[in-house]
Scaffold this active site. Structure first.
Site, PDB file in Angstrom:
ATOM      1  N   ASN A   1       0.806  -1.244   0.000  1.00 20.70           N
ATOM      2  CA  ASN A   1       0.000   0.000   0.000  1.00 20.70           C
ATOM      3  C   ASN A   1       0.830   1.281   0.000  1.00 20.70           C
ATOM      4  OD1 ASN A   1       0.675  -0.536   2.682  1.00 20.70           O
ATOM      5  ND2 ASN A   1      -1.181   0.410   3.480  1.00 20.70           N
TER       6      ASN A   1
ATOM      7  N   HIS B   1       8.978  -8.128  -0.668  1.00 18.79           N
ATOM      8  CA  HIS B   1       7.893  -7.172  -0.863  1.00 18.79           C
ATOM      9  C   HIS B   1       6.630  -7.944  -1.285  1.00 18.79           C
ATOM     10  CE1 HIS B   1       6.303  -3.259  -0.987  1.00 18.79           C
ATOM     11  NE2 HIS B   1       7.319  -2.612  -1.519  1.00 18.79           N
TER      12      HIS B   1
ATOM     13  N   GLU C   1       4.131  -4.392  12.464  1.00 16.88           N
ATOM     14  CA  GLU C   1       3.297  -3.216  12.177  1.00 16.88           C
ATOM     15  C   GLU C   1       2.088  -3.728  11.417  1.00 16.88           C
ATOM     16  OE1 GLU C   1       3.894  -0.205  13.165  1.00 16.88           O
ATOM     17  OE2 GLU C   1       6.018  -0.210  13.696  1.00 16.88           O
TER      18      GLU C   1
ATOM     19  N   CYS D   1      -3.165   1.757   6.701  1.00 15.29           N
ATOM     20  CA  CYS D   1      -3.303   1.064   7.995  1.00 15.29           C
ATOM     21  C   CYS D   1      -3.867   2.002   9.051  1.00 15.29           C
ATOM     22  CB  CYS D   1      -1.959   0.504   8.436  1.00 15.29           C
ATOM     23  SG  CYS D   1      -0.664   1.742   8.474  1.00 15.29           S
TER      24      CYS D   1
ATOM     25  N   GLU E   1     -11.389  -4.709   9.926  1.00 16.25           N
ATOM     26  CA  GLU E   1     -10.701  -3.596   9.260  1.00 16.25           C
ATOM     27  C   GLU E   1     -11.249  -3.523   7.834  1.00 16.25           C
ATOM     28  OE1 GLU E   1      -6.508  -4.182   8.294  1.00 16.25           O
ATOM     29  OE2 GLU E   1      -6.195  -2.025   8.224  1.00 16.25           O
TER      30      GLU E   1
END
Ligand code: NAP
Length: 460
Positions: free
Chosen positions: A131, A155, A228, A262, A359
């Protein structure tokens, strides 16, 4: 084929990439380990020369880097340029401050002398999401390379061109072979990388599921890790908030990066006095967004990153409505090529509705009306996540007091959850642990070693 570049604005496949083979992976890990043996002994000045050069190159070629990002994951071009520049800021920040952050620290023991030294620990494995395809990489590369560690990075599967462009940046900046290595590897290979004795720490940014899997693996290997993860940030509006100011931030907080952030504002919690007016203004602002090509500077609504992301979000919204939520706005796919979703607002989401704890990673806002400040705080804290959050009020002291009572890693008064190179970023609860950025961001993967010196006399 796991690694594919696909334009989310059209659905067109741009390029496919073969995965790194096990033989190539072994060679890359060996090169990283060999590089660490010399890089760990380099001066801060020598490290800063390369990291600063990477920042300068990134800034100078912001247009090219941004273009790759927009084509590959659909970020609107102005935001993409902003991300490239911010990534350069992060690298420059650590190049400038790392030596100060890691300088020996004098302690005051009851006898003798003591100090703490910080030394690098080895090859760090980064696992990163699509993102913010460069910012996420800069967030680990800046601190780790300046601390004297070296990096191998996996990645996300949908941004291989961004991943390779960032790796090439280091070569252009004069980095020695093995200092920064991109790995196009599978999840199964990632597990083996975590297990590999040459890897000394693991930094993951991504979903809760990925965090649980990689953190468990790192824990089994007794390796330090930082996680994270996702968030469902509360955006609290108190009765004394400046409504126009607040709605502007609400739109930005929810729609930045087309909702795929996020720390985006996801749960809008508004006290009775402003609830109707807020919802009306917020709804009309979201309605006004115009879908279009993210390369076009006029576009105000870009696509989601992939068909899978879009379908998942649509399914979440459908389920939320089936379980009793009210659809105030949107809720559907936009009828055009690519992966576009209507800006969406859900209301009446009750605690028993699965949406309440979910979420929503896209342009979907949940709206809650509450009677007062206490109810707003209770609702904000009724979440499995704890990343960031905002509170809007004209009374700054009140804003800080409310912020202090919210169970998250970051709170923002009269603005949205955001990151800065110099401020620590990270969450609590299911949003993970550890902090990136700021001084804390360089302390996770260093050996804080105590050295105590006694006087030269025999112990009694
Ligand atoms: P994701 O599916 O967890 O992917 C993130 C990275 O983890 C990708 O490189 C992915 O590789 C890899 N991965 C996933 N499962 C793995 C496993 N079992 N083993 C090894 N690697 C694994 O997350 P995403 O959909 O890309 O990103 C969105 C999520 O990230 C959201 O929840 C968002 O809130 C969170 N996020 C958090 C922060 C933060 O700073 N707290 C920042 C940005 C995003 P593949 O692509 O190959 O699957």
């Amino acid at each position: 084929m796991t690694y594919q570049s696909l334009n989310p604005a059209t659905g067109q496949l741009l390029k496919s990439f073969s995965e790194t083979t096990d033989i190539e992976l072994e060679a890359k890990l060996s090169a990283a380990q060999a590089c660490f043996q010399t890089w760990r002994h380099t001066s801060y000045t020598a490290r800063a020369t390369i990291v600063t050069k990477a920042a300068v190159l990134l800034r100078a070629q912001a247009g090219r880097f941004a273009h790759i990002m927009t084509l590959e994951m659909g970020k609107r071009i102005a935001e993409a340029r902003g991300e490239v520049e911010f990534s350069a800021d992060i690298l420059a920040y650590y190049a400038k401050h790392a030596e100060r952050f890691l300088k020996p620290e004098k302690l005051n023991p009851s006898f003798g002398e003591a100090h703490m030294e910080s030394s690098p620990i080895g090859v760090i494995f980064g696992v990163e999401p699509w993102n913010f395809p460069y910012y996420q990489l800069a967030r680990v590369a800046g601190p780790q390379l300046m601390a004297g560690n070296v990096l191998v990075v996996k990645h996300a599967g949908c941004v291989p061109q961004c991943a390779m462009a960032f790796e090439a940046l280091w070569i252009e900046a004069g980095a020695p072979a093995g200092l920064y290595t991109n790995l196009l590897i599978s999840h199964e290979q990632s597990d083996r990388v975590v297990d590999d004795p040459r890897i000394k720490g693991v930094a993951l940014t991504g979903s809760v599921a990925a965090g649980r899997s990689i953190a468990a693996r790192a824990g089994h290997n007794l390796k330090p890790s930082s996680m994270e993860l996702g968030g469902s940030d509360p955006f609290i509006v108190l009765e004394d908030a400046d409504l126009d100011h607040t709605v502007k931030w609400a739109v930005w907080g929810r729609m930045y990066n087309d909702g795929q952030t996020c720390c985006g504002a996801k749960r809008f919690i508004v006290v009775d006095a402003l609830a109707d007016a807020f919802l009306e203004k917020f709804t009309s602002a979201l309605k006004a967004l115009q879908p279009g090509d993210p390369l076009d500077e006029q576009t105000t609504l870009g696509p989601l990153s992939s068909e899978a992301a879009l379908l998942q979000l649509l399914a979440q919204v459908d389920l939320a409505v089936e379980k009793g939520a009210k659809l105030v706005l949107g809720g559907k796919r936009i009828d055009r090529p690519g992966f576009y979703m209507q800006p969406t607002i859900l209301a009446d989401v009750k605690p028993e509705n699965p949406a309440f704890r979910d979420e929503f990673f896209g342009p979907v806002a949940m709206f809650f009306q509450v009677k007062d400040e206490e109810a707003a705080i209770a609702l904000a804290n009724d979440s499995d996540f704890g990343l960031g959050g905002s509170v809007f009020t004209r009374d700054i002291a009140r804003g800080k007091r409310v912020a202090g009572r919210i169970e998250t890693g970051m709170m923002f008064v009269n603005n949205i959850s955001w990151s800065d190179a110099e401020l620590p970023f990270g969450g609590v609860k299911d949003s993970g642990y550890g902090r990136e950025l700021g001084e804390m961001g360089i302390q996770t993967f260093v050996n804080k070693k105590l050295i105590r010196t006694a006087k030269l006399e025999a112990p009694v």
